[in-house]
Design an enzyme around this catalytic site. Structure first.
Site, mmCIF file in Angstrom:
data_model
loop_
_atom_site.group_PDB
_atom_site.id
_atom_site.type_symbol
_atom_site.label_atom_id
_atom_site.label_comp_id
_atom_site.label_asym_id
_atom_site.label_seq_id
_atom_site.Cartn_x
_atom_site.Cartn_y
_atom_site.Cartn_z
ATOM 1 C CB ILE A 21 19.169 60.427 53.663
ATOM 2 C CG1 ILE A 21 17.973 61.381 53.469
ATOM 3 C CG2 ILE A 21 19.243 59.959 55.115
ATOM 4 C CD1 ILE A 21 16.613 60.745 53.724
ATOM 5 C CG ASP A 65 20.852 46.920 40.481
ATOM 6 O OD1 ASP A 65 19.942 46.649 41.301
ATOM 7 O OD2 ASP A 65 20.631 47.447 39.376
ATOM 8 C CB VAL A 66 19.848 46.081 46.361
ATOM 9 C CG1 VAL A 66 20.985 46.696 47.150
ATOM 10 C CG2 VAL A 66 18.785 47.111 46.004
ATOM 11 C CE1 TYR A 156 7.424 57.977 50.294
ATOM 12 C CE2 TYR A 156 6.590 56.335 51.813
ATOM 13 C CZ TYR A 156 7.641 56.992 51.226
ATOM 14 O OH TYR A 156 8.929 56.647 51.550
ATOM 15 C CE LYS A 163 10.983 54.174 52.485
ATOM 16 N NZ LYS A 163 12.393 53.758 52.290
ATOM 17 C CB THR A 194 16.956 63.269 48.287
ATOM 18 O OG1 THR A 194 15.766 62.472 48.277
ATOM 19 C CG2 THR A 194 17.334 63.631 49.713
HETATM 20 P P1 NAD Z 1 18.663 59.401 47.073
HETATM 21 O O1 NAD Z 1 18.078 59.431 45.701
HETATM 22 O O2 NAD Z 1 19.798 60.292 47.349
HETATM 23 O O3 NAD Z 1 19.036 57.921 47.505
HETATM 24 C C1 NAD Z 1 18.336 56.785 47.038
HETATM 25 C C2 NAD Z 1 19.384 55.767 46.711
HETATM 26 O O4 NAD Z 1 18.805 54.516 46.378
HETATM 27 C C3 NAD Z 1 20.257 56.187 45.527
HETATM 28 O O5 NAD Z 1 21.605 56.229 45.919
HETATM 29 C C4 NAD Z 1 20.022 55.089 44.518
HETATM 30 O O6 NAD Z 1 21.175 54.792 43.753
HETATM 31 C C5 NAD Z 1 19.668 53.926 45.443
HETATM 32 N N1 NAD Z 1 19.030 52.828 44.721
HETATM 33 C C6 NAD Z 1 17.836 52.805 44.081
HETATM 34 N N2 NAD Z 1 17.643 51.615 43.474
HETATM 35 C C7 NAD Z 1 18.761 50.867 43.750
HETATM 36 C C8 NAD Z 1 19.185 49.558 43.387
HETATM 37 N N3 NAD Z 1 18.425 48.754 42.604
HETATM 38 N N4 NAD Z 1 20.390 49.120 43.854
HETATM 39 C C9 NAD Z 1 21.164 49.907 44.623
HETATM 40 N N5 NAD Z 1 20.814 51.153 44.982
HETATM 41 C C10 NAD Z 1 19.626 51.633 44.550
HETATM 42 O O7 NAD Z 1 17.412 59.764 48.021
HETATM 43 P P2 NAD Z 1 17.239 59.702 49.626
HETATM 44 O O8 NAD Z 1 16.043 60.521 49.894
HETATM 45 O O9 NAD Z 1 18.502 60.021 50.301
HETATM 46 O O10 NAD Z 1 16.828 58.174 49.870
HETATM 47 C C11 NAD Z 1 17.465 57.330 50.806
HETATM 48 C C12 NAD Z 1 16.425 56.557 51.619
HETATM 49 O O11 NAD Z 1 15.747 57.480 52.472
HETATM 50 C C13 NAD Z 1 15.345 55.874 50.777
HETATM 51 O O12 NAD Z 1 15.039 54.625 51.367
HETATM 52 C C14 NAD Z 1 14.156 56.807 50.964
HETATM 53 O O13 NAD Z 1 12.919 56.148 50.782
HETATM 54 C C15 NAD Z 1 14.377 57.215 52.402
HETATM 55 N N6 NAD Z 1 13.633 58.402 52.856
HETATM 56 C C16 NAD Z 1 13.706 59.570 52.165
HETATM 57 C C17 NAD Z 1 12.996 60.686 52.601
HETATM 58 C C18 NAD Z 1 13.044 61.976 51.844
HETATM 59 O O14 NAD Z 1 12.144 62.799 51.997
HETATM 60 N N7 NAD Z 1 14.057 62.219 51.026
HETATM 61 C C19 NAD Z 1 12.229 60.612 53.773
HETATM 62 C C20 NAD Z 1 12.185 59.408 54.479
HETATM 63 C C21 NAD Z 1 12.882 58.301 54.005
#
Ligand code: NAD
Length: 264
Positions: A21, A65-66, A156, A163, A194
């Site tokens: 995203i 790394d958060v 979830y 969330k 993703t």
């Molecule tokens: P993604 O896997 O592409 O991104 C998730 C990111 O979180 C990755 O880049 C990963 O490196 C990072 N991450 C995880 N642990 C970490 C840490 N300790 N330090 C730094 N970075 C860390 O997947 P995405 O779906 O693009 O996720 C992005 C956000 O969108 C997330 O918060 C996810 O919950 C949210 N989201 C996703 C969806 C969906 O369906 N994909 C829907 C709603 C919300």
């Protein structure tokens, strides 16, 4: 493309690959003239993030790394070597052990509960503590959330609890930072395939359900999330803060969707 973000610079956190995203958001911002810096989680991701950042004209790509406060400090020290101030932050980070993104929420372990809350909730607050100090008036920050915060969604589990806390933290930060003219909002995205989503049980079924039951009868793309992020991070939305903005093809407003078949 537009000039909406001309002269604005900001940080994108959570880019893993071109399905992320964060990538949809980064593209929309760059297309509107923003200057971008990126953070990535670990060495394994650097080789993916470097070329993506370069393709948007950015060479500021820093590790973070958060789950480690010192690493967040290091990120902001790194940004300060390039920029004195920033206009926006995109937090697109979440994590939970995938063995607990199936089965029962009630069985969540203490360790995974704490880790999920730390990485998926507290990290946005920790980032905004640092970002606030270098943010211009008119600054704007967003995080990514999901409808599982508001309603039960299959599998979830602890992530839904996280969330909900994340959305609450957005409201409290909107108040705290609003005094300095900084806005804080979230985008509640519909399901998108993703890396992170692949950890959720029966994700393909969830995608189908949303497609069939949303008013727009489709799933959303990362580019559609990007368009809404552009609005929330630009001066088009200077009257908006503390909001959970749904980019979910309307799914969250449905009680029962009308049947499309003509004679039912
Ligand atoms: P993604 O896997 O592409 O991104 C998730 C990111 O979180 C990755 O880049 C990963 O490196 C990072 N991450 C995880 N642990 C970490 C840490 N300790 N330090 C730094 N970075 C860390 O997947 P995405 O779906 O693009 O996720 C992005 C956000 O969108 C997330 O918060 C996810 O919950 C949210 N989201 C996703 C969806 C969906 O369906 N994909 C829907 C709603 C919300």
């Amino acid at each position: 493309s537009s000039n909406l973000m001309q002269g604005k610079r900001g940080l994108i956190m959570g880019l893993a690959n071109d399905k992320s995203i964060a990538w949809g958001i980064a593209k929309a911002l760059a297309d509107a003239g923003a200057e971008l810096a990126f953070s990535y989680q670990g060495d394994a991701l650097k080789k993916r993030v470097d070329p993506l950042a370069a393709s948007l004209g950015s060479d500021i790509v820093l590790p973070c790394d958060v789950s480690d406060d010192a690493s967040i400090d290091g990120l902001f020290d790194g940004i300060k070597e390039h920029w004195d101030n920033i206009d926006f932050v995109v937090h697109a980070i979440g994590f939970s052990d995938k063995s607990e993104l199936r089965g029962r929420y009630v069985d969540t372990s203490a360790d995974n509960f704490r880790m999920t809350m730390d990485i998926s909730v507290y990290s946005f607050t920790a980032v905004m503590q640092r970002a606030e100090k270098m943010m211009n008036k008119g600054g704007s920050a967003i995080t990514l959330t999901y409808y599982g915060a508001e309603r039960i969604m299959p599998h979830y589990n602890v992530m839904g609890v996280a969330k909900a806390a994340l959305e609450a933290s957005v409201r409290y930060m909107a108040e705290d930072l609003g005094k300095d003219g900084i806005r804080v909002n979230s985008i509640s995205a519909g399901p998108i395939k993703t890396l992170a989503a692949s950890g959720i049980g029966d994700f393909r079924y969830i995608l189908k359900w949303n497609e069939y039951n949303s008013p727009l009868r489709k799933n959303v793309s990362i580019d559609e999330v990007g368009g809404s992020a552009l609005y929330l991070l630009s001066d088009l939305s200077t009257g908006v803060t503390g909001e959970t903005h749904h980019v979910d093809a309307g799914y969250h407003v449905v009680g029962m969707k009308a049947v499309d078949a003509p004679d039912m």
